[in-house]
Design an enzyme around this catalytic site. Structure first.
Site, PDB file in Angstrom:
ATOM      1  N   ARG A  97      46.483  51.562  37.118  1.00 50.21           N
ATOM      2  CA  ARG A  97      47.610  50.988  37.869  1.00 50.21           C
ATOM      3  C   ARG A  97      47.556  51.416  39.337  1.00 50.21           C
ATOM      4  NH1 ARG A  97      54.152  51.430  37.301  1.00 50.21           N
ATOM      5  NH2 ARG A  97      54.597  49.361  38.148  1.00 50.21           N
TER       6      ARG A  97
ATOM      7  N   HIS B 268      47.927  49.050  42.661  1.00 44.50           N
ATOM      8  CA  HIS B 268      49.000  49.218  43.645  1.00 44.50           C
ATOM      9  C   HIS B 268      48.499  49.738  44.983  1.00 44.50           C
ATOM     10  CE1 HIS B 268      52.799  48.472  41.254  1.00 44.50           C
ATOM     11  NE2 HIS B 268      51.835  48.277  40.387  1.00 44.50           N
ATOM     12  N   ASP B 269      47.314  50.326  45.023  1.00 41.83           N
ATOM     13  CA  ASP B 269      46.736  50.701  46.316  1.00 41.83           C
ATOM     14  C   ASP B 269      45.996  49.518  46.934  1.00 41.83           C
ATOM     15  OD1 ASP B 269      45.998  52.243  48.519  1.00 41.83           O
ATOM     16  OD2 ASP B 269      44.086  52.784  47.606  1.00 41.83           O
TER      17      ASP B 269
ATOM     18  N   VAL C  29      47.857  46.451  48.350  1.00 47.48           N
ATOM     19  CA  VAL C  29      48.652  46.659  49.560  1.00 47.48           C
ATOM     20  C   VAL C  29      47.700  46.981  50.705  1.00 47.48           C
ATOM     21  CG1 VAL C  29      50.461  48.051  50.647  1.00 47.48           C
ATOM     22  CG2 VAL C  29      50.632  47.444  48.217  1.00 47.48           C
TER      23      VAL C  29
ATOM     24  N   ASP D 155      42.716  52.023  50.374  1.00 48.53           N
ATOM     25  CA  ASP D 155      42.645  53.049  51.416  1.00 48.53           C
ATOM     26  C   ASP D 155      43.471  54.281  51.051  1.00 48.53           C
ATOM     27  OD1 ASP D 155      45.170  52.010  51.516  1.00 48.53           O
ATOM     28  OD2 ASP D 155      45.058  51.298  53.578  1.00 48.53           O
TER      29      ASP D 155
ATOM     30  N   ASN E 225      56.914  50.160  42.912  1.00 48.84           N
ATOM     31  CA  ASN E 225      56.094  51.234  42.352  1.00 48.84           C
ATOM     32  C   ASN E 225      56.864  52.063  41.323  1.00 48.84           C
ATOM     33  OD1 ASN E 225      53.962  50.368  43.871  1.00 48.84           O
ATOM     34  ND2 ASN E 225      54.328  51.771  45.559  1.00 48.84           N
TER      35      ASN E 225
ATOM     36  N   PRO F 295      53.451  41.537  43.320  1.00 48.90           N
ATOM     37  CA  PRO F 295      54.396  40.574  42.730  1.00 48.90           C
ATOM     38  C   PRO F 295      55.496  41.254  41.929  1.00 48.90           C
ATOM     39  CG  PRO F 295      52.114  39.933  42.308  1.00 48.90           C
ATOM     40  CD  PRO F 295      52.078  41.334  42.857  1.00 48.90           C
TER      41      PRO F 295
ATOM     42  N   HIS G 220      47.821  45.371  30.988  1.00 45.77           N
ATOM     43  CA  HIS G 220      49.079  45.568  30.262  1.00 45.77           C
ATOM     44  C   HIS G 220      48.850  45.700  28.760  1.00 45.77           C
ATOM     45  CE1 HIS G 220      51.684  43.922  33.806  1.00 45.77           C
ATOM     46  NE2 HIS G 220      51.163  45.099  34.048  1.00 45.77           N
ATOM     47  N   SER G 221      47.611  45.908  28.375  1.00 44.57           N
ATOM     48  CA  SER G 221      47.290  46.263  27.002  1.00 44.57           C
ATOM     49  C   SER G 221      47.391  47.767  26.772  1.00 44.57           C
ATOM     50  CB  SER G 221      45.873  45.772  26.684  1.00 44.57           C
ATOM     51  OG  SER G 221      45.490  46.135  25.404  1.00 44.57           O
TER      52      SER G 221
ATOM     53  N   ASP H 190      51.807  47.602  24.289  1.00 43.49           N
ATOM     54  CA  ASP H 190      51.057  46.979  23.209  1.00 43.49           C
ATOM     55  C   ASP H 190      51.172  47.943  22.035  1.00 43.49           C
ATOM     56  OD1 ASP H 190      48.989  46.459  21.423  1.00 43.49           O
ATOM     57  OD2 ASP H 190      47.517  46.028  22.970  1.00 43.49           O
TER      58      ASP H 190
ATOM     59  N   ASP I 261      42.164  46.492  25.412  1.00 44.07           N
ATOM     60  CA  ASP I 261      41.513  45.465  24.600  1.00 44.07           C
ATOM     61  C   ASP I 261      42.271  44.140  24.705  1.00 44.07           C
ATOM     62  OD1 ASP I 261      43.833  46.031  23.284  1.00 44.07           O
ATOM     63  OD2 ASP I 261      42.891  46.712  21.437  1.00 44.07           O
TER      64      ASP I 261
HETATM   65  C1  HEM Z   1      51.911  40.053  38.754  1.00 42.66           C
HETATM   66  C2  HEM Z   1      51.268  41.132  38.492  1.00 42.66           C
HETATM   67  C3  HEM Z   1      51.878  42.366  37.882  1.00 42.66           C
HETATM   68  C4  HEM Z   1      53.196  42.729  37.760  1.00 42.66           C
HETATM   69  C5  HEM Z   1      54.433  41.983  38.227  1.00 42.66           C
HETATM   70  C6  HEM Z   1      53.201  44.019  37.096  1.00 42.66           C
HETATM   71  C7  HEM Z   1      54.332  44.734  36.783  1.00 42.66           C
HETATM   72  C8  HEM Z   1      54.370  45.880  36.023  1.00 42.66           C
HETATM   73  C9  HEM Z   1      55.571  46.529  35.565  1.00 42.66           C
HETATM   74  C10 HEM Z   1      56.996  46.089  35.896  1.00 42.66           C
HETATM   75  C11 HEM Z   1      55.184  47.598  34.813  1.00 42.66           C
HETATM   76  C12 HEM Z   1      56.105  48.589  34.102  1.00 42.66           C
HETATM   77  C13 HEM Z   1      56.528  49.724  34.990  1.00 42.66           C
HETATM   78  C14 HEM Z   1      57.498  50.623  34.285  1.00 42.66           C
HETATM   79  O1  HEM Z   1      58.563  50.117  33.877  1.00 42.66           O
HETATM   80  O2  HEM Z   1      57.213  51.834  34.117  1.00 42.66           O
HETATM   81  C15 HEM Z   1      53.741  47.632  34.786  1.00 42.66           C
HETATM   82  C16 HEM Z   1      52.967  48.562  34.120  1.00 42.66           C
HETATM   83  C17 HEM Z   1      51.595  48.658  34.247  1.00 42.66           C
HETATM   84  N1  HEM Z   1      50.785  47.819  34.990  1.00 42.66           N
HETATM   85 FE1  HEM Z   1      51.344  46.101  35.867  1.00 42.66          FE
HETATM   86  N2  HEM Z   1      51.917  44.399  36.828  1.00 42.66           N
HETATM   87  C18 HEM Z   1      51.081  43.422  37.291  1.00 42.66           C
HETATM   88  C19 HEM Z   1      49.706  43.437  37.256  1.00 42.66           C
HETATM   89  C20 HEM Z   1      48.946  44.538  36.927  1.00 42.66           C
HETATM   90  C21 HEM Z   1      47.535  44.683  37.196  1.00 42.66           C
HETATM   91  C22 HEM Z   1      46.666  43.646  37.893  1.00 42.66           C
HETATM   92  C23 HEM Z   1      47.180  45.917  36.740  1.00 42.66           C
HETATM   93  C24 HEM Z   1      45.835  46.595  36.783  1.00 42.66           C
HETATM   94  C25 HEM Z   1      44.679  46.009  36.857  1.00 42.66           C
HETATM   95  C26 HEM Z   1      48.365  46.524  36.159  1.00 42.66           C
HETATM   96  C27 HEM Z   1      48.398  47.748  35.524  1.00 42.66           C
HETATM   97  C28 HEM Z   1      49.504  48.279  34.905  1.00 42.66           C
HETATM   98  C29 HEM Z   1      49.454  49.450  34.033  1.00 42.66           C
HETATM   99  C30 HEM Z   1      48.212  50.245  33.642  1.00 42.66           C
HETATM  100  C31 HEM Z   1      50.775  49.688  33.618  1.00 42.66           C
HETATM  101  C32 HEM Z   1      51.269  50.819  32.702  1.00 42.66           C
HETATM  102  C33 HEM Z   1      51.620  52.024  33.540  1.00 42.66           C
HETATM  103  C34 HEM Z   1      52.013  53.268  32.777  1.00 42.66           C
HETATM  104  O3  HEM Z   1      52.159  53.242  31.558  1.00 42.66           O
HETATM  105  O4  HEM Z   1      52.189  54.316  33.440  1.00 42.66           O
HETATM  106  N3  HEM Z   1      49.416  45.667  36.309  1.00 42.66           N
HETATM  107  N4  HEM Z   1      53.270  46.564  35.535  1.00 42.66           N
HETATM  108 CA   LIG Z   2      45.745  47.629  23.729  1.00 44.44          CA
HETATM  109 CA   LIG Z   3      46.522  50.541  50.167  1.00 42.09          CA
END
Ligand code: HEM
Ligand SMILES: [Ca+2]
Ligand SMILES: [Ca+2]
Length: 300
Positions: free
Chosen positions: A38, A42-43, A46, A50, A70, A138, A168-169, A218, A226
């Site tokens: 993640r 997020h880096d 934006v 960097d 974030n 987004p 998000h898996s 998941d 996966d």
């Molecule tokens: C439109 C695109 C995306 C949106 C709106 C989004 C939004 C979110 C949100 C709201 C969460 C939950 C945060 C929380 O409540 O703690 C989350 C978790 C997460 N996102 Fe995304 N996400 C997006 C795309 C991505 C992408 C492209 C990646 C990585 C390649 C990613 C990786 C993760 C990971 C690994 C988590 C779990 C974090 C944790 O358990 O600490 N996300 N995301």
């Molecule tokens: Ca999974």
């Molecule tokens: Ca950055």
């Protein structure tokens, strides 16, 4: 100007040290591996890859970590563990931005993800870009067309974007990001039994943001990157609105079906797209700096 093995002369064991540290951290705190992935999103999304995300508030510059986008990000302190190990072997040599990239690459392997080759040579920003976070990352309920165009603008195509969502898996979503789909009425695009489960995880419509109420992304394979994610969203068990939109949008749904059917194809596309994301607009050569600690810029 990024290249494979950028540190081969200046710090030959750099990639090895990062790999060792990521492994040690994973064995102590498994979810660090989730965080590295993640963090990269997020880096790099934006402005640039960097390490701007890692800066703490200092010298009148507010940290990107304070952006609501974030919310829920964790394990930031462990990047300093990796950085310290690098500094003790090769002071002032390996950037925090390359740690962002390589920790994600190595974290993936502990989550059963694909092997990814990554170039290095990124430099660290001298400022944080809090104001840009809002427009760059987004929202959980944005339209799919705006999400796709955001990814398109950094060179990730529709197929690659669908694959990146496969992150998000793993990991979790806090109730504040879910309750609008549960209360006052259940979102009809959500599987009813699954909604019941989610209401158990998030029993009130107004969760205290300080409380750590959350649901696993998941349920079956929480710590494995996966294609279960795609099977879940096809079964109306997506957590965020954007997750569920991947199925309802005709531009993305064919890729969802392919990825649900073929984990190898998902992994190939995830690896390809992650490299593009990791190379978004890097600072190279004499741009930026190599921070001594990742949470502060070097003092002049
Ligand atoms: C439109 C695109 C995306 C949106 C709106 C989004 C939004 C979110 C949100 C709201 C969460 C939950 C945060 C929380 O409540 O703690 C989350 C978790 C997460 N996102 Fe995304 N996400 C997006 C795309 C991505 C992408 C492209 C990646 C990585 C390649 C990613 C990786 C993760 C990971 C690994 C988590 C779990 C974090 C944790 O358990 O600490 N996300 N995301
Ligand atoms: Ca999974
Ligand atoms: Ca950055």
């Amino acid at each position: 100007e990024l290249q494979l093995n950028y540190y081969s002369e200046s710090c030959p064991r750099a990639e090895e040290i990062i790999k060792e540290q990521v492994a040690q951290l994973y064995h102590k705190h498994g979810n660090t591996a989730v965080s590295w992935i993640r963090n990269l999103f997020h880096d790099c999304m934006v402005k640039s890859c960097d390490a701007s995300i890692y800066l703490d508030t200092a010298n009148d510059q507010e940290s990107e970590k304070n952006s609501p986008k974030n919310f829920g990000m964790r394990n930031f302190k462990y990047v300093e563990t990796i950085k310290k190990a690098l500094e003790s072997e090769c002071p002032n040599t390996v950037s925090c931005a390359d740690i962002v990239a390589l920790s994600a690459r190595d974290g993936l392997l502990w989550l059963g993800g694909p092997r990814v080759e990554m170039r290095t040579g990124r430099k660290d920003s001298k400022e944080s870009y809090l104001a840009e976070v809002e427009s760059s990352i987004p929202n959980h309920n944005d339209s799919m067309s705006s999400v796709l165009s955001r990814f398109q603008s950094i060179g990730v195509d529709t197929e690659g974007t669908v694959a990146l969502f496969g992150a998000h898996s793993v990991g979790r979503v806090h109730c504040v990001n879910l309750v609008h789909r549960l209360y006052p009425t259940v979102d009809p695009t959500l599987d009813p039994d699954y909604a019941k489960y989610l209401k158990g995880r998030c029993p009130t419509p107004n969760p205290d943001p300080e409380a750590v109420l959350y649901s696993r992304n998941d349920r079956e394979t929480t710590m494995i990157l996966d294609n279960m994610y795609y099977k879940n969203i096809l079964n109306h068990k997506g957590l965020l609105i954007v997750d569920q939109e991947l199925v309802s949008d005709p531009n993305t749904s064919p890729f969802v079906e392919k990825m649900a059917a073929d984990n190898g194809y998902f992994h190939d596309q995830f690896a390809r797209a992650l490299v593009i994301l990791s190379e978004n607009n890097p600072l190279t050569g004499d741009q930026g700096e190599i921070r001594k600690v990742c949470r502060y810029v070097n003092s002049a």
